[in-house]
Each structure stands twice: as C-alpha cells, then as structure tokens.
Design a protein around this motif. Sequence first.
Motif, PDB file in Angstrom:
ATOM      1  N   LEU A  60      -1.921  41.422   5.393  1.00  0.00           N
ATOM      2  CA  LEU A  60      -1.530  40.200   4.695  1.00  0.00           C
ATOM      3  C   LEU A  60      -2.629  39.158   4.881  1.00  0.00           C
ATOM      4  CD1 LEU A  60       0.997  38.977   3.185  1.00  0.00           C
ATOM      5  CD2 LEU A  60       1.709  38.076   5.412  1.00  0.00           C
ATOM      6  N   ILE A  61      -3.247  38.743   3.770  1.00  0.00           N
ATOM      7  CA  ILE A  61      -4.339  37.773   3.835  1.00  0.00           C
ATOM      8  C   ILE A  61      -4.000  36.567   2.965  1.00  0.00           C
ATOM      9  CG2 ILE A  61      -6.789  37.343   3.378  1.00  0.00           C
ATOM     10  CD1 ILE A  61      -7.323  40.299   3.772  1.00  0.00           C
ATOM     11  N   GLY A  62      -4.154  35.385   3.537  1.00  0.00           N
ATOM     12  CA  GLY A  62      -3.928  34.155   2.784  1.00  0.00           C
ATOM     13  C   GLY A  62      -5.252  33.496   2.420  1.00  0.00           C
ATOM     14  N   ILE A  63      -5.342  32.998   1.196  1.00  0.00           N
ATOM     15  CA  ILE A  63      -6.508  32.217   0.784  1.00  0.00           C
ATOM     16  C   ILE A  63      -6.074  30.762   0.714  1.00  0.00           C
ATOM     17  CG2 ILE A  63      -8.175  31.743  -1.034  1.00  0.00           C
ATOM     18  CD1 ILE A  63      -8.068  34.665  -1.820  1.00  0.00           C
ATOM     19  N   ASN A  64      -6.618  29.960   1.600  1.00  0.00           N
ATOM     20  CA  ASN A  64      -6.273  28.541   1.629  1.00  0.00           C
ATOM     21  C   ASN A  64      -7.222  27.793   0.707  1.00  0.00           C
ATOM     22  OD1 ASN A  64      -5.545  25.898   2.264  1.00  0.00           O
ATOM     23  ND2 ASN A  64      -5.161  26.397   4.404  1.00  0.00           N
ATOM     24  N   ASN A  65      -6.657  27.174  -0.319  1.00  0.00           N
ATOM     25  CA  ASN A  65      -7.465  26.421  -1.289  1.00  0.00           C
ATOM     26  C   ASN A  65      -7.905  25.063  -0.755  1.00  0.00           C
ATOM     27  OD1 ASN A  65      -7.211  28.345  -3.517  1.00  0.00           O
ATOM     28  ND2 ASN A  65      -5.062  27.737  -3.553  1.00  0.00           N
ATOM     29  N   ARG A  66      -7.466  24.744   0.453  1.00  0.00           N
ATOM     30  CA  ARG A  66      -7.853  23.475   1.063  1.00  0.00           C
ATOM     31  C   ARG A  66      -8.993  23.704   2.052  1.00  0.00           C
ATOM     32  NH1 ARG A  66      -4.978  18.895   1.401  1.00  0.00           N
ATOM     33  NH2 ARG A  66      -2.973  19.943   1.059  1.00  0.00           N
ATOM     34  N   THR A  74     -12.685  19.159   5.341  1.00  0.00           N
ATOM     35  CA  THR A  74     -12.672  17.919   4.540  1.00  0.00           C
ATOM     36  C   THR A  74     -11.308  17.641   3.930  1.00  0.00           C
ATOM     37  OG1 THR A  74     -13.287  19.053   2.484  1.00  0.00           O
ATOM     38  CG2 THR A  74     -15.084  18.327   3.939  1.00  0.00           C
ATOM     39  N   PHE A  75     -10.427  18.661   3.901  1.00  0.00           N
ATOM     40  CA  PHE A  75      -9.092  18.612   3.290  1.00  0.00           C
ATOM     41  C   PHE A  75      -9.133  18.507   1.764  1.00  0.00           C
ATOM     42  CE2 PHE A  75      -7.020  17.310   7.470  1.00  0.00           C
ATOM     43  CZ  PHE A  75      -6.448  18.561   7.629  1.00  0.00           C
ATOM     44  N   GLU A  76     -10.282  18.738   1.145  1.00  0.00           N
ATOM     45  CA  GLU A  76     -10.367  18.753  -0.311  1.00  0.00           C
ATOM     46  C   GLU A  76      -9.707  20.018  -0.851  1.00  0.00           C
ATOM     47  OE1 GLU A  76     -14.472  18.424  -1.271  1.00  0.00           O
ATOM     48  OE2 GLU A  76     -14.616  16.310  -0.700  1.00  0.00           O
ATOM     49  N   LEU A  77      -9.076  19.895  -2.043  1.00  0.00           N
ATOM     50  CA  LEU A  77      -8.361  21.014  -2.650  1.00  0.00           C
ATOM     51  C   LEU A  77      -9.095  21.534  -3.879  1.00  0.00           C
ATOM     52  CD1 LEU A  77      -4.643  19.799  -2.522  1.00  0.00           C
ATOM     53  CD2 LEU A  77      -5.520  21.888  -1.490  1.00  0.00           C
ATOM     54  N   ILE A 104      -3.254  45.492   0.132  1.00  0.00           N
ATOM     55  CA  ILE A 104      -3.068  44.279   0.936  1.00  0.00           C
ATOM     56  C   ILE A 104      -2.417  43.205   0.070  1.00  0.00           C
ATOM     57  CG2 ILE A 104      -4.281  42.396   2.128  1.00  0.00           C
ATOM     58  CD1 ILE A 104      -6.442  44.433   2.891  1.00  0.00           C
ATOM     59  N   ILE A 105      -1.434  42.535   0.610  1.00  0.00           N
ATOM     60  CA  ILE A 105      -0.797  41.437  -0.121  1.00  0.00           C
ATOM     61  C   ILE A 105      -1.618  40.169   0.081  1.00  0.00           C
ATOM     62  CG2 ILE A 105       1.179  39.868  -0.158  1.00  0.00           C
ATOM     63  CD1 ILE A 105       3.016  42.078   0.076  1.00  0.00           C
ATOM     64  N   MET A 106      -1.972  39.540  -1.035  1.00  0.00           N
ATOM     65  CA  MET A 106      -2.704  38.278  -0.991  1.00  0.00           C
ATOM     66  C   MET A 106      -1.735  37.113  -1.179  1.00  0.00           C
ATOM     67  SD  MET A 106      -5.752  39.139  -0.316  1.00  0.00           S
ATOM     68  CE  MET A 106      -6.303  37.415  -0.345  1.00  0.00           C
ATOM     69  N   VAL A 107      -1.945  36.072  -0.403  1.00  0.00           N
ATOM     70  CA  VAL A 107      -1.095  34.881  -0.454  1.00  0.00           C
ATOM     71  C   VAL A 107      -1.944  33.684  -0.882  1.00  0.00           C
ATOM     72  CG1 VAL A 107       0.466  33.380   0.845  1.00  0.00           C
ATOM     73  CG2 VAL A 107       0.268  35.811   1.461  1.00  0.00           C
ATOM     74  N   GLY A 108      -1.524  32.996  -1.933  1.00  0.00           N
ATOM     75  CA  GLY A 108      -2.191  31.764  -2.349  1.00  0.00           C
ATOM     76  C   GLY A 108      -1.609  30.592  -1.567  1.00  0.00           C
ATOM     77  N   GLU A 109      -2.477  29.753  -1.005  1.00  0.00           N
ATOM     78  CA  GLU A 109      -2.019  28.650  -0.156  1.00  0.00           C
ATOM     79  C   GLU A 109      -2.661  27.330  -0.573  1.00  0.00           C
ATOM     80  OE1 GLU A 109      -2.214  31.557   3.788  1.00  0.00           O
ATOM     81  OE2 GLU A 109      -2.913  29.493   3.925  1.00  0.00           O
ATOM     82  N   SER A 110      -1.866  26.285  -0.583  1.00  0.00           N
ATOM     83  CA  SER A 110      -2.311  24.891  -0.787  1.00  0.00           C
ATOM     84  C   SER A 110      -2.678  24.583  -2.239  1.00  0.00           C
ATOM     85  CB  SER A 110      -3.502  24.546   0.110  1.00  0.00           C
ATOM     86  OG  SER A 110      -3.168  24.691   1.470  1.00  0.00           O
ATOM     87  N   GLY A 111      -2.303  23.368  -2.657  1.00  0.00           N
ATOM     88  CA  GLY A 111      -2.669  22.871  -3.977  1.00  0.00           C
ATOM     89  C   GLY A 111      -1.834  23.421  -5.110  1.00  0.00           C
ATOM     90  N   VAL A 137       2.921  33.268  -2.504  1.00  0.00           N
ATOM     91  CA  VAL A 137       2.362  31.916  -2.371  1.00  0.00           C
ATOM     92  C   VAL A 137       3.042  31.213  -1.204  1.00  0.00           C
ATOM     93  CG1 VAL A 137       1.664  31.599  -4.782  1.00  0.00           C
ATOM     94  CG2 VAL A 137       4.009  31.016  -4.091  1.00  0.00           C
ATOM     95  N   LEU A 138       2.273  30.376  -0.522  1.00  0.00           N
ATOM     96  CA  LEU A 138       2.821  29.552   0.561  1.00  0.00           C
ATOM     97  C   LEU A 138       2.760  28.108   0.097  1.00  0.00           C
ATOM     98  CD1 LEU A 138       2.069  29.926   4.355  1.00  0.00           C
ATOM     99  CD2 LEU A 138       2.379  27.696   3.305  1.00  0.00           C
ATOM    100  N   VAL A 139       3.926  27.482  -0.019  1.00  0.00           N
ATOM    101  CA  VAL A 139       4.006  26.133  -0.585  1.00  0.00           C
ATOM    102  C   VAL A 139       4.852  25.234   0.310  1.00  0.00           C
ATOM    103  CG1 VAL A 139       4.654  24.754  -2.605  1.00  0.00           C
ATOM    104  CG2 VAL A 139       3.847  27.103  -2.925  1.00  0.00           C
ATOM    105  N   GLY A 140       4.364  24.041   0.563  1.00  0.00           N
ATOM    106  CA  GLY A 140       5.111  23.098   1.388  1.00  0.00           C
ATOM    107  C   GLY A 140       5.310  21.765   0.710  1.00  0.00           C
ATOM    108  N   GLU A 141       4.221  21.021   0.575  1.00  0.00           N
ATOM    109  CA  GLU A 141       4.306  19.631   0.131  1.00  0.00           C
ATOM    110  C   GLU A 141       5.056  19.451  -1.182  1.00  0.00           C
ATOM    111  OE1 GLU A 141       1.319  16.012  -1.270  1.00  0.00           O
ATOM    112  OE2 GLU A 141       0.519  17.681  -0.092  1.00  0.00           O
ATOM    113  N   SER A 142       4.774  20.278  -2.191  1.00  0.00           N
ATOM    114  CA  SER A 142       5.347  20.041  -3.520  1.00  0.00           C
ATOM    115  C   SER A 142       6.849  20.281  -3.581  1.00  0.00           C
ATOM    116  CB  SER A 142       4.648  20.915  -4.565  1.00  0.00           C
ATOM    117  OG  SER A 142       4.854  22.288  -4.316  1.00  0.00           O
TER     118      SER A 142
END
Length: 392
Positions: free
Chosen positions: A306-312, A316-319, A341-348, A366-371
């Motif tokens: 399981l691999i996550g790609i963090n778009n942040r 710098t915290f830029e998205l 392998i399962i890919m996980v999209g993260e952030s933004g 996908v991993l989503v929190g803020e929205s």
Amino acid sequence: MHERQSVKSGHFHVFPSFSSNPRTTIPPTQVITYRKNSIFTLSVRAQVDPNEGSATIATSGESVVEALKVKEWEVGMFHNEVAATQGIRIRRRPPTGPPNHYVGPFQFRLQNEGNTPRNILEEIVWNKDNEVAQLKERKPLITISKALGNAPPVRDFIGALRAANERTGLPGLIAEVKKASPSRGILRENFDPVEIAQSYEKGGAACLSVLTDEKYFKGSFENLELIRNAGVKCPLLCKEFIIDAWQLYYARSKGADAVLLIAAVLPDLDIKYMVKICKLLGLTALVEVHDEMEFDRVLGIEGVELIGINNRNLETFELDISTTKKLLEGERGKIIRERNIIMVGESGLFTPEDIAYVQEAGVKAVLVGESIVKQSDPGKGISNLFGKDISV
C-alpha cells in the motif's frame, strides 16, 4: 536486532533494543560487578572500532547512563548522514552536538542556526524524537508487548479498500478524523472523534485515519481507542509520525489496524525493518511518498502493498494534485499494476473532479480529511466529495 546496555541496581544488563535507528554497539569485553560497603560499583571495559584503538569507561552507574545517552545522540547523527545519501532532507535531530546537561526529561541546548528546524516537518520530527524517548522510558517495550494480548483483533485494512472500490467503482475512502493541522490551524471546533467516525462510517468510508499527534494536530491515542471501543467497524489507520519501531507496537496495543510510514523521514533500512514488524503484528503499512526518488526507493523494498502519494509538499505545505499523475506515469505505473499494489491519493482532494482526476491516474483509494471533517455533517461531506451517495 541490536543490543543495548542498561544499568539497574548497580548491575550491568544487555537486552534487545527495538529502535529502528542504526546503532553503534559497544561489545563488552570485560564486565566486573562487585559489592563494597553495601554500595555497588560498576566497571565496564568497552572496545571501540579496532582501527581506532580501544577506549575504557570506568565510572559510576549514573555516568554510564549519561555516556550512553551521548552515544545514542552520536548514532542518531550517523542516521542523518545515511538518510542524506538517500535524498532525505529531514534530519532526525539537531546537528550541533549533544546537550551538555540533562534536566529530567528535557534536554538543554542553546538555540542557533544549526539546531533550528529548517521546516515544519523537521520540527515535528525533532519533537517526536524527544517525545518517543520519554514514552519509551515510561512504557518499555516489554510492557507494551504484554498489552498486545488485550488488543482488539486486527482488521483487514487493504481488504476493506478493495471491497469499497469494487462496490462503488470509485476509490475506497480513508476518511480522516482530524481536528487541526499546522498549515490550516483548527479545522473543527466542536470536535467529537467518535461522532465524526460514526458519521464517516455511515457515509460510506471504507477505513478511517485517526491523527494521534498531540502537539501539531491536536490528536491523541485516546481518540484512537475511543473510536475502536465505540464499535466502529471500519479498520483504523494510526496517523502518526513514526520514527521508532516501538511506536508500531504501541499503535497496535491501542487498536490500530494500519500505520503510516513516511519515506521523506525514514531511510530504506528503517522502512524494510518496520514493514517486517508490521507483518508480524498484523498491521498494514501505508508507505507515503512525495516525489520520484522516494517512490523509486519504496518500489525497491520488498513487502510493500500500500503506497500513498501525498500531493502536499511536506516542507512547504504547497498542494499540487498533478503530483499523483506524474508519479504514476510510465514505468512506475506499470510496476504498480504488475505487483497489484494499491495506490492511495492524499491531500488536495475537495471535489468530484479531483477524485476523478486521481482515479484516472491510477489510484484505488483516497485519504481525505479537511474537505469532509469541516462539514457540519461529515457523512454528507462524503457525498459531496464523490458527487453521489456511496453509503452501503
């Protein structure tokens, strides 16, 4: 497994160390313990690198403990050097030298350019290094290991994501229980972790991510336990900044089904070691990457599922959600498909269009929190995110 030395009641012990940090061991060639006037005196003769000659430590138990603390610091600095060769810019600890004085759990060190964190992630890691060191003293691994017997059964984190993807035709959702972040501040004032988790589950989340870092994200392991004990059936990811294998055991003892490993922080050897421990404990390891170099490093590690790609950008915290597409193009995407392998999209990810974009790029989760956590009804926030109701 390495060995480290402990002084207790005047005796010299050797016992396993489960820290993920590479360690320079000092093999004892002579250990002498004797009693004189009811006072135990410790003498330790230690050998250093044969090419550098030998060094002898003959001192009190208290001084030996201090010497070992300094040695621990020195090895941590070697860890920084190893990490740098793998493109890791986040230093594990300040580089300017070990503290001259230890005052209780706090280390006294003058502030200067060398020991000032270069970005927020480095600051978090340095704080976590001190925090974990203190926790390990209060809750040794042997205590945590005993608690594992009472931990709730592990649930299939990857299986839940695959099932949700097959059921909805959309990426399986890892919904994040998150009160705050360093970049956004407080996300939800009326924060009830159990209520939010239940709303997520009702709204169709496949799994949940629970922030456990207190200082920067206002989370806690108590929140993780509360959610698990409330009867929420979704598998739980312990969202923590893991730098030491001890944290894996601690997370499992609190009811975690999965943990996050960040390639921007952990060298290859640490990730390999921790992935193996996760398998022993039944935990799923979500290994997070941010760029091509990190992705290639992780693809070279056996056992990653399981691999996550963090778009942040964690420095710098830029998205930039195009990060997901860029990393999954070409040969890397082919390897991912071949290995299943399962890919996980993260952030933004805030809209149905964002979800469609990363799904087309190749993610199955996908991993989503803020929205969604900011919505008055987080469950309905899930429907808005996907553009339709995905509840069971």
